[in-house]
Design a protein around this motif. Structure first.
Motif, PDB file in Angstrom:
ATOM      1  N   PHE A   3      51.660  56.979  22.073  1.00 42.56           N
ATOM      2  CA  PHE A   3      52.073  56.498  20.616  1.00 42.56           C
ATOM      3  C   PHE A   3      52.685  57.682  20.161  1.00 42.56           C
ATOM      4  O   PHE A   3      53.297  57.590  18.694  1.00 42.56           O
ATOM      5  N   ILE A   4      53.044  58.265  19.959  1.00 42.19           N
ATOM      6  CA  ILE A   4      53.687  59.677  19.804  1.00 42.19           C
ATOM      7  C   ILE A   4      54.800  60.038  19.611  1.00 42.19           C
ATOM      8  O   ILE A   4      55.127  60.170  18.061  1.00 42.19           O
ATOM      9  N   PRO A   5      55.316  59.301  20.388  1.00 39.41           N
ATOM     10  CA  PRO A   5      56.633  58.797  19.851  1.00 39.41           C
ATOM     11  C   PRO A   5      57.525  58.107  18.304  1.00 39.41           C
ATOM     12  O   PRO A   5      58.120  58.512  18.030  1.00 39.41           O
ATOM     13  N   PHE A   6      56.392  57.154  18.907  1.00 45.38           N
ATOM     14  CA  PHE A   6      56.719  56.017  17.770  1.00 45.38           C
ATOM     15  C   PHE A   6      55.984  56.416  16.460  1.00 45.38           C
ATOM     16  O   PHE A   6      56.210  56.411  15.643  1.00 45.38           O
ATOM     17  N   TRP A   7      55.020  57.413  16.116  1.00 44.26           N
ATOM     18  CA  TRP A   7      54.989  58.031  14.834  1.00 44.26           C
ATOM     19  C   TRP A   7      55.984  58.840  14.622  1.00 44.26           C
ATOM     20  O   TRP A   7      56.100  58.641  12.860  1.00 44.26           O
ATOM     21  N   ILE A   8      55.862  59.262  15.346  1.00 46.05           N
ATOM     22  CA  ILE A   8      57.583  60.812  14.880  1.00 46.05           C
ATOM     23  C   ILE A   8      58.684  59.805  14.187  1.00 46.05           C
ATOM     24  O   ILE A   8      58.568  59.944  13.688  1.00 46.05           O
ATOM     25  N   CYS A   9      58.590  58.999  15.264  1.00 47.34           N
ATOM     26  CA  CYS A   9      60.301  57.589  14.840  1.00 47.34           C
ATOM     27  C   CYS A   9      60.075  57.111  13.388  1.00 47.34           C
ATOM     28  O   CYS A   9      60.633  57.436  12.151  1.00 47.34           O
ATOM     29  N   ILE A  10      58.495  56.554  13.508  1.00 49.39           N
ATOM     30  CA  ILE A  10      58.193  56.049  11.892  1.00 49.39           C
ATOM     31  C   ILE A  10      58.136  56.782  10.779  1.00 49.39           C
ATOM     32  O   ILE A  10      58.702  56.565   9.960  1.00 49.39           O
ATOM     33  N   PHE A  11      57.620  57.601  11.044  1.00 46.52           N
ATOM     34  CA  PHE A  11      57.378  59.070   9.796  1.00 46.52           C
ATOM     35  C   PHE A  11      58.656  59.456   9.367  1.00 46.52           C
ATOM     36  O   PHE A  11      58.916  59.770   8.400  1.00 46.52           O
ATOM     37  N   VAL A  12      59.821  60.078  10.506  1.00 43.70           N
ATOM     38  CA  VAL A  12      61.009  60.150  10.234  1.00 43.70           C
ATOM     39  C   VAL A  12      62.128  59.146   8.846  1.00 43.70           C
ATOM     40  O   VAL A  12      62.295  59.520   8.596  1.00 43.70           O
ATOM     41  N   GLY A  13      61.578  57.603   9.674  1.00 41.76           N
ATOM     42  CA  GLY A  13      62.250  56.526   8.874  1.00 41.76           C
ATOM     43  C   GLY A  13      61.353  56.573   7.553  1.00 41.76           C
ATOM     44  O   GLY A  13      62.104  56.633   6.609  1.00 41.76           O
ATOM     45  N   ALA A  34      60.013  52.548  21.290  1.00 44.50           N
ATOM     46  CA  ALA A  34      58.417  53.452  21.161  1.00 44.50           C
ATOM     47  C   ALA A  34      57.068  52.504  20.633  1.00 44.50           C
ATOM     48  O   ALA A  34      56.077  52.503  21.905  1.00 44.50           O
ATOM     49  N   ALA A  35      56.600  51.992  20.607  1.00 47.13           N
ATOM     50  CA  ALA A  35      56.211  50.948  20.224  1.00 47.13           C
ATOM     51  C   ALA A  35      55.429  49.989  21.452  1.00 47.13           C
ATOM     52  O   ALA A  35      54.736  49.849  21.580  1.00 47.13           O
ATOM     53  N   PHE A  36      56.530  48.816  22.047  1.00 47.14           N
ATOM     54  CA  PHE A  36      56.987  48.715  22.850  1.00 47.14           C
ATOM     55  C   PHE A  36      55.698  49.054  24.250  1.00 47.14           C
ATOM     56  O   PHE A  36      55.298  49.562  24.586  1.00 47.14           O
ATOM     57  N   ALA A  37      56.872  50.365  24.495  1.00 48.65           N
ATOM     58  CA  ALA A  37      55.893  51.454  25.456  1.00 48.65           C
ATOM     59  C   ALA A  37      54.438  51.557  25.838  1.00 48.65           C
ATOM     60  O   ALA A  37      54.207  51.835  26.821  1.00 48.65           O
ATOM     61  N   GLY A  38      54.355  52.520  24.222  1.00 51.57           N
ATOM     62  CA  GLY A  38      53.025  51.460  24.133  1.00 51.57           C
ATOM     63  C   GLY A  38      51.915  51.526  24.057  1.00 51.57           C
ATOM     64  O   GLY A  38      50.855  51.824  24.798  1.00 51.57           O
ATOM     65  N   VAL A  39      52.282  50.207  23.359  1.00 53.03           N
ATOM     66  CA  VAL A  39      51.545  49.342  23.785  1.00 53.03           C
ATOM     67  C   VAL A  39      50.917  48.900  25.361  1.00 53.03           C
ATOM     68  O   VAL A  39      50.763  49.037  25.975  1.00 53.03           O
ATOM     69  N   TRP A  40      52.913  49.020  25.601  1.00 51.53           N
ATOM     70  CA  TRP A  40      52.848  48.613  27.237  1.00 51.53           C
ATOM     71  C   TRP A  40      51.638  49.129  28.237  1.00 51.53           C
ATOM     72  O   TRP A  40      50.586  48.881  29.282  1.00 51.53           O
ATOM     73  N   LEU A  41      51.943  51.047  28.558  1.00 52.23           N
ATOM     74  CA  LEU A  41      51.248  51.422  28.905  1.00 52.23           C
ATOM     75  C   LEU A  41      49.580  52.035  28.212  1.00 52.23           C
ATOM     76  O   LEU A  41      49.070  51.919  29.049  1.00 52.23           O
ATOM     77  N   ASP A  42      49.417  51.547  27.156  1.00 53.30           N
ATOM     78  CA  ASP A  42      47.868  51.494  26.826  1.00 53.30           C
ATOM     79  C   ASP A  42      46.707  50.092  27.140  1.00 53.30           C
ATOM     80  O   ASP A  42      45.962  50.175  27.055  1.00 53.30           O
ATOM     81  N   LYS A  84      62.711  45.655   8.969  1.00 51.06           N
ATOM     82  CA  LYS A  84      63.000  46.392  10.644  1.00 51.06           C
ATOM     83  C   LYS A  84      61.820  46.907  10.467  1.00 51.06           C
ATOM     84  O   LYS A  84      61.069  47.460  12.169  1.00 51.06           O
ATOM     85  N   ALA A  85      61.248  47.617   9.673  1.00 49.29           N
ATOM     86  CA  ALA A  85      59.910  48.730   9.925  1.00 49.29           C
ATOM     87  C   ALA A  85      58.816  47.772  10.383  1.00 49.29           C
ATOM     88  O   ALA A  85      58.426  48.269  11.208  1.00 49.29           O
ATOM     89  N   LEU A  86      58.813  46.505   9.438  1.00 43.10           N
ATOM     90  CA  LEU A  86      57.546  45.820   9.923  1.00 43.10           C
ATOM     91  C   LEU A  86      57.815  45.403  11.055  1.00 43.10           C
ATOM     92  O   LEU A  86      56.402  45.265  11.623  1.00 43.10           O
ATOM     93  N   PHE A  87      58.961  45.232  11.825  1.00 46.89           N
ATOM     94  CA  PHE A  87      58.761  44.423  12.691  1.00 46.89           C
ATOM     95  C   PHE A  87      58.439  45.685  14.094  1.00 46.89           C
ATOM     96  O   PHE A  87      57.686  45.161  15.055  1.00 46.89           O
ATOM     97  N   ALA A  88      58.452  47.096  14.246  1.00 47.74           N
ATOM     98  CA  ALA A  88      57.914  47.514  14.713  1.00 47.74           C
ATOM     99  C   ALA A  88      56.527  47.979  14.606  1.00 47.74           C
ATOM    100  O   ALA A  88      55.924  48.022  15.346  1.00 47.74           O
ATOM    101  N   LEU A  89      56.838  47.843  13.379  1.00 45.44           N
ATOM    102  CA  LEU A  89      55.092  48.256  13.140  1.00 45.44           C
ATOM    103  C   LEU A  89      53.744  47.263  13.122  1.00 45.44           C
ATOM    104  O   LEU A  89      52.882  47.461  14.276  1.00 45.44           O
ATOM    105  N   CYS A  90      54.688  45.968  14.020  1.00 46.01           N
ATOM    106  CA  CYS A  90      53.964  44.427  14.151  1.00 46.01           C
ATOM    107  C   CYS A  90      54.420  44.767  16.058  1.00 46.01           C
ATOM    108  O   CYS A  90      52.892  43.674  16.715  1.00 46.01           O
ATOM    109  N   ILE A  91      54.924  45.375  16.916  1.00 45.06           N
ATOM    110  CA  ILE A  91      54.848  45.701  17.912  1.00 45.06           C
ATOM    111  C   ILE A  91      53.255  46.539  18.295  1.00 45.06           C
ATOM    112  O   ILE A  91      53.061  46.318  19.090  1.00 45.06           O
ATOM    113  N   LEU A  92      53.059  47.363  17.342  1.00 50.13           N
ATOM    114  CA  LEU A  92      51.854  48.243  17.625  1.00 50.13           C
ATOM    115  C   LEU A  92      50.603  47.312  17.426  1.00 50.13           C
ATOM    116  O   LEU A  92      50.042  47.361  18.542  1.00 50.13           O
ATOM    117  N   ASP A  93      50.900  46.506  16.035  1.00 51.71           N
ATOM    118  CA  ASP A  93      49.094  46.072  16.080  1.00 51.71           C
ATOM    119  C   ASP A  93      50.047  45.168  15.155  1.00 51.71           C
ATOM    120  O   ASP A  93      50.161  45.171  13.343  1.00 51.71           O
TER     121      ASP A  93
END
Length: 140
Positions: A3-13, A34-42, A84-93
């Motif tokens: 999930f590191i790429p997701f956290w980098i992207c969202i904090f930059v946002g 990044a959120a989708f890929a992280g959830v898929w891998l995890d 858009k940000a909420l969309f990405a957050l909801c993909i993660l959790d």
């Protein structure tokens, strides 16, 4: 680690939103991927697809509510970057994203009252609150 790429992207946002009051589409897309890929891998593809489906429902409901607000009030409410940000957050959790959104709106309202400002960017509130929810949730 996934999930590191997701956290980098969202904090930059959140930093861009704090400075420029916008969340670039490219960065929002990178966060979602990044959120989708992280959830898929995890947690597997089925969970990733379920989360993505729920994120679409939440996103569409928020866009509908914002469109209705703008039509009735003739003024913007939340920004589309926030949706858009909420969309990405909801993909993660999905539940964590919705709870963080509600709490961050409350924190934003309080901050606007304190600073006597008519509006402030939401992502600097939303992202840290979501991060706290994720950390606390992972330790339980």
């Amino acid at each position: 680690m996934v999930f590191i790429p997701f956290w980098i992207c969202i904090f930059v946002g959140a930093a861009i939103d704090a400075r420029e009051r916008r969340f670039p589409n490219e960065l929002a897309g990178a966060c979602a991927v990044a959120a989708f890929a992280g959830v898929w891998l995890d947690r597997g593809i089925n969970t990733a697809l379920e989360h993505a489906g729920l994120a679409v429902i939440v996103y569409l409901a928020l866009v509908f509510a914002e469109s209705l607000w703008r039509r009735i009030r003739h003024a913007p409410g939340i920004g589309m970057g926030d949706a858009k940000a909420l969309f990405a957050l909801c993909i993660l959790d999905p539940l964590g994203g919705i709870v963080a959104f509600a709490v961050s709106l409350l924190a934003l309202a309080v901050a606007c009252l304190i600073t006597k400002s008519r509006s402030l960017p939401l992502l600097p509130f939303l992202v840290p609150i979501f991060a706290i929810i994720e950390v606390v949730g992972s330790t339980l």
